[in-house]
Design a protein around this motif. Sequence first.
Motif, PDB file in Angstrom:
ATOM      1  N   ALA A 139      -5.207  39.936   1.829  1.00  0.00           N
ATOM      2  CA  ALA A 139      -5.304  40.304   3.242  1.00  0.00           C
ATOM      3  C   ALA A 139      -4.004  40.005   3.969  1.00  0.00           C
ATOM      4  N   PRO A 140      -3.463  40.971   4.743  1.00  0.00           N
ATOM      5  CA  PRO A 140      -2.253  40.693   5.525  1.00  0.00           C
ATOM      6  C   PRO A 140      -2.562  39.703   6.638  1.00  0.00           C
ATOM      7  N   THR A 141      -1.669  38.759   6.873  1.00  0.00           N
ATOM      8  CA  THR A 141      -1.911  37.724   7.881  1.00  0.00           C
ATOM      9  C   THR A 141      -0.945  37.798   9.052  1.00  0.00           C
ATOM     10  N   ASP A 142      -0.027  38.732   9.038  1.00  0.00           N
ATOM     11  CA  ASP A 142       0.942  38.859  10.121  1.00  0.00           C
ATOM     12  C   ASP A 142       0.213  39.249  11.409  1.00  0.00           C
ATOM     13  N   GLU A 143       0.374  38.452  12.464  1.00  0.00           N
ATOM     14  CA  GLU A 143      -0.318  38.722  13.723  1.00  0.00           C
ATOM     15  C   GLU A 143       0.144  40.023  14.354  1.00  0.00           C
ATOM     16  N   GLU A 144       1.327  40.483  13.999  1.00  0.00           N
ATOM     17  CA  GLU A 144       1.825  41.714  14.585  1.00  0.00           C
ATOM     18  C   GLU A 144       1.265  42.946  13.891  1.00  0.00           C
ATOM     19  N   ASN A 145       0.521  42.741  12.814  1.00  0.00           N
ATOM     20  CA  ASN A 145      -0.015  43.866  12.042  1.00  0.00           C
ATOM     21  C   ASN A 145      -1.533  43.900  12.118  1.00  0.00           C
ATOM     22  N   LYS A 146      -2.082  43.770  13.335  1.00  0.00           N
ATOM     23  CA  LYS A 146      -3.528  43.775  13.482  1.00  0.00           C
ATOM     24  C   LYS A 146      -4.131  45.110  13.061  1.00  0.00           C
ATOM     25  N   GLY A 147      -3.412  46.188  13.330  1.00  0.00           N
ATOM     26  CA  GLY A 147      -3.900  47.499  12.899  1.00  0.00           C
ATOM     27  C   GLY A 147      -3.984  47.586  11.394  1.00  0.00           C
ATOM     28  N   TYR A 151      -7.335  48.271   8.952  1.00  0.00           N
ATOM     29  CA  TYR A 151      -7.393  49.244   7.862  1.00  0.00           C
ATOM     30  C   TYR A 151      -7.720  48.571   6.537  1.00  0.00           C
ATOM     31  N   TRP A 152      -7.152  47.372   6.337  1.00  0.00           N
ATOM     32  CA  TRP A 152      -7.427  46.619   5.109  1.00  0.00           C
ATOM     33  C   TRP A 152      -8.920  46.309   4.999  1.00  0.00           C
TER      34      TRP A 152
END
Length: 305
Positions: A139-147, A151-152
């Motif tokens: 799972a991506p955890t970067d706060e700037e990649n909420k979109g 999708y994930w």
Amino acid sequence: MHVSNTTINVFVGCCASAFLMEILMANWPNSANLVTYLQFFFISLQGFIVTTKWGTVGPKIPISQYVLLVTLFFVTTVANNYVYALHVPSTLHMIIRSASSPASMLVYCCVKKQLPKLNNAIGSILISAGVALAMYGGAPTDEENKGTFLYWCIGVTILLVTLITGAFTGLQQERLYSRYGKHPNEMLFYTHAIPLPVFFGLSPQLLSTAAILPFAAWVLIALNILSQFYCTHSVHELATKETSVTVTFILTLRKFASLLISTIVFKNNLNIYHVIGTMLVAIGTCVYFNFFSARRQRPVSMKTK
């Protein structure tokens, strides 16, 4: 277990198809539906010419009996390919799909109303734990990649649902084989030909995608179609020679082979969650198929005085 030519064909065809698909999705993720359509079209065309002899040979299994099988197969195939466009890493994609064994066991137990064997239950728990760890680690955890995270989540949910639909697909295929006999080439043709009209609703997207793809993409698509046909044909042939348990085991090993190829070639850096999750999936698969008990067994030699 003797390694047959059909088993080798499954590994070669399916690993090549997965490898080419990963390249395509890394560079042109919106081409998933187009690739799926072309795969279905090619297999249908080949089956119409070779299997039905230009429509002169009728089906051994009634067309009406294919409706449920085709629906499950089509939904599972399209959904699995669409997940590539939802930012789900290919490594995580393959690890989740490796949980087909516990999914099949769950569906089989619910339908047949039978309790699983102890090794099946323990193996399923280990596999499920491995998949959960892989999901967490992927799972991506970067706060700037909420979109991207949204999708994930959608992609992982689709993958989990297709595990169930895929299990029902195998169960329905087994039912048709037991009732009407084994006709793998016929089933391969009709499961790909009957859903073709559904793609008409996607024709605007398919045409727009085809118009912007470069020549290099079309070369990869052509190779992917051929390898996918080789893969699918080999799997159907394997199902006529081996038990469903053996087929599932071989396909699970094939998925791990694809994961290894992906990691080495594309330099996908697996974190500790991926590593532990993959180990649990591997151990769980061995326990599920009672591999360790089989290894402990030794032939008894009779010595005469």
